[in-house]
Enzyme design. Structure first.
Site, PDB file in Angstrom:
ATOM      1  CE1 TYR A 145     -79.147  33.882  -1.748  1.00  0.00           C
ATOM      2  CE2 TYR A 145     -79.746  31.781  -2.726  1.00  0.00           C
ATOM      3  CZ  TYR A 145     -79.730  32.629  -1.647  1.00  0.00           C
ATOM      4  OH  TYR A 145     -80.280  32.214  -0.449  1.00  0.00           O
ATOM      5  CE  LYS A 149     -77.240  33.871   1.521  1.00  0.00           C
ATOM      6  NZ  LYS A 149     -77.612  34.233   2.889  1.00  0.00           N
TER       7      LYS A 149
HETATM    8  N1  UFG Z   1     -91.744  27.652 -10.403  1.00  0.00           N
HETATM    9  C1  UFG Z   1     -92.702  27.610 -11.408  1.00  0.00           C
HETATM   10  N2  UFG Z   1     -93.487  28.718 -11.609  1.00  0.00           N
HETATM   11  C2  UFG Z   1     -93.367  29.841 -10.841  1.00  0.00           C
HETATM   12  C3  UFG Z   1     -92.398  29.869  -9.812  1.00  0.00           C
HETATM   13  C4  UFG Z   1     -91.606  28.759  -9.636  1.00  0.00           C
HETATM   14  O1  UFG Z   1     -92.835  26.619 -12.120  1.00  0.00           O
HETATM   15  O2  UFG Z   1     -94.108  30.812 -11.092  1.00  0.00           O
HETATM   16  C5  UFG Z   1     -90.905  26.467 -10.175  1.00  0.00           C
HETATM   17  C6  UFG Z   1     -89.435  26.764 -10.343  1.00  0.00           C
HETATM   18  O3  UFG Z   1     -89.047  26.675 -11.672  1.00  0.00           O
HETATM   19  C7  UFG Z   1     -88.838  25.680  -9.440  1.00  0.00           C
HETATM   20  C8  UFG Z   1     -89.881  25.468  -8.334  1.00  0.00           C
HETATM   21  O4  UFG Z   1     -91.077  26.056  -8.855  1.00  0.00           O
HETATM   22  O5  UFG Z   1     -88.714  24.504 -10.157  1.00  0.00           O
HETATM   23  C9  UFG Z   1     -89.526  26.170  -7.056  1.00  0.00           C
HETATM   24  O6  UFG Z   1     -89.189  27.510  -7.349  1.00  0.00           O
HETATM   25  P1  UFG Z   1     -88.992  28.621  -6.229  1.00  0.00           P
HETATM   26  O7  UFG Z   1     -88.692  29.892  -6.933  1.00  0.00           O
HETATM   27  O8  UFG Z   1     -90.134  28.613  -5.284  1.00  0.00           O
HETATM   28  O9  UFG Z   1     -87.719  28.129  -5.421  1.00  0.00           O
HETATM   29  P2  UFG Z   1     -86.261  27.731  -5.954  1.00  0.00           P
HETATM   30  O10 UFG Z   1     -86.158  26.245  -5.839  1.00  0.00           O
HETATM   31  O11 UFG Z   1     -85.948  28.307  -7.262  1.00  0.00           O
HETATM   32  O12 UFG Z   1     -85.323  28.516  -4.934  1.00  0.00           O
HETATM   33  C10 UFG Z   1     -85.258  28.265  -3.555  1.00  0.00           C
HETATM   34  C11 UFG Z   1     -84.877  29.527  -2.830  1.00  0.00           C
HETATM   35  C12 UFG Z   1     -83.528  30.010  -3.238  1.00  0.00           C
HETATM   36  C13 UFG Z   1     -82.535  28.909  -3.050  1.00  0.00           C
HETATM   37  C14 UFG Z   1     -82.991  27.644  -3.714  1.00  0.00           C
HETATM   38  C15 UFG Z   1     -82.075  26.553  -3.325  1.00  0.00           C
HETATM   39  O13 UFG Z   1     -85.827  30.537  -3.093  1.00  0.00           O
HETATM   40  O14 UFG Z   1     -83.158  31.102  -2.445  1.00  0.00           O
HETATM   41  O15 UFG Z   1     -84.300  27.298  -3.308  1.00  0.00           O
HETATM   42  O16 UFG Z   1     -82.448  25.388  -3.879  1.00  0.00           O
HETATM   43  F1  UFG Z   1     -81.362  29.263  -3.589  1.00  0.00           F
END
Ligand code: UFG
Length: 327
Positions: A145, A149
């Site tokens: 991903y 980008k």
């Molecule tokens: N998390 C949990 N439990 C869940 C879902 C998420 O503990 O059920 C944690 C993840 O491990 C992470 C944090 O919550 O540490 C945030 O997770 P998200 O999935 O909400 O977001 P991300 O940080 O993984 O991803 C976001 C965007 C991506 C982008 C990224 C860039 O969704 O598109 O930020 O940092 F690439």
């Protein structure tokens, strides 16, 4: 919509961030054409502008749009955006996010449309070397991903140096919240993002929330992210359009410059909803850096953009109001 007026083409405006950008453009008096294939978006989120359902790979459709409308600038949000899915289906990500963007750029070139705003991501940095992350940090994405980008960003950079094409790439950190009207908001299927999942648990739609790892090198062991309100992201697109009038190109981080841990997000959701939210601790999710916080000085200085929402409870409350309406 009257023909002959300058319009903004917004791709992906049926999606979470795109719908907020489209709404703001409308509120500010811009006319928009919305192109979305509804693979992840929802038609009911397109309440403004002229909606065209279609794909970016459909060259004929794109040509017909550029012929029919006087498009002045393109805001390109349409993309696949699940980190996990990208590791399972990398080719799908390179095709959708890179190849179809190139198709769009080719057609823009044919019609002499030279202003482009691109939805990029903090995922282009990969594991950060230091926090906060500035735009000059090294770009070492760790999943397809982020890589797809970054490939677009590289193309944009080369293209702008070799022609009168100008672009703004906005590297979003964690988009969150919903418009205060609660008529649009975050609604992915399946949902993988933290805040909507925690709110689902508060609303009884999920039994519990799994915390992915509590042994990270952070103050409480859970991952820290920079959550910024989606309306602040939308405002940055307007600032980007203004910036493009200077015939310059640039790349900006969008974040509030402050981080919250997964546990703090859950606590804030409990406070806002008044519900106790059951949690479990599970293994770390692959590819999750411990801390991602934006250095947002560049956007502040050059774009004159600063997040208006910096109270996490307020951001979560706006998401909750939308979630309650979703039912
Ligand atoms: N998390 C949990 N439990 C869940 C879902 C998420 O503990 O059920 C944690 C993840 O491990 C992470 C944090 O919550 O540490 C945030 O997770 P998200 O999935 O909400 O977001 P991300 O940080 O993984 O991803 C976001 C965007 C991506 C982008 C990224 C860039 O969704 O598109 O930020 O940092 F690439």
């Amino acid at each position: 919509m009257k023909l002959g007026e300058f319009l903004i083409l917004v791709t992906g405006a049926a999606g979470y961030i795109g719908s907020h950008v489209n709404k703001l453009l409308h509120d500010e008096g811009y006319q928009t054409i919305v192109l979305d294939n509804l693979s992840n978006g929802h038609e009911e989120m397109v309440k403004w502008g002229e909606f065209v359902r279609g794909d970016l790979k459909d060259t004929k459709l794109l040509v017909s749009l550029f012929k029919k409308y006087n498009i002045e600038a393109v805001i390109h949000l349409a993309a696949l955006a699940s980190v996990k899915e990208s590791t399972l289906f990398p080719q799908k990500y390179y095709t959708n996010n890179f190849q179809y963007t190139r198709n769009l750029l080719n057609i823009m070139e044919k019609f002499d449309v030279n202003k482009f705003i691109f939805s990029s991501t903090a995922a282009v940095y990969g594991e950060p070397e230091s926090i906060p992350i500035s735009e000059t940090s090294s770009l070492k994405p760790i999943n397809p991903y982020g890589k797809s980008k970054l490939m677009v960003e590289n193309l944009l950079s080369e293209k702008s140096k070799s022609s009168d094409f100008n672009y703004v790439a906005l590297r979003y950190f964690n988009a969150s919240g919903a418009d205060l009207s609660a008529e649009i908001g975050e609604n992915h299927n399946p949902e993988t993002h933290l805040i909507p999942i925690v709110l689902d648990a508060a609303l009884g739609k999920r039994e519990k929330i799994a915390i992915f790892g509590d042994d990270y090198p952070t103050f409480d062991g859970s991952c820290i992210r920079d959550y910024l309100h989606v309306n602040d992201i939308a405002i940055a697109h307007l600032k980007g359009l203004e910036f493009l009038n200077n015939q310059k190109s640039d790349v900006f981080n969008l974040g509030i410059g402050k981080g919250f841990s997964v546990k703090e997000i859950i606590e804030s959701c409990e406070k806002v909803t008044g519900c106790e939210i059951p949690t479990t601790v599970e293994d770390r999710r692959e590819g999750d850096p411990a801390i991602l916080i934006a250095d947002n000085k560049k956007a502040e200085e050059i774009l004159k953009w600063k997040a208006k929402f910096n109270d996490i409870d307020e951001i979560i409350e706006s998401a909750y109001n939308f979630h309650k309406k979703l039912g």
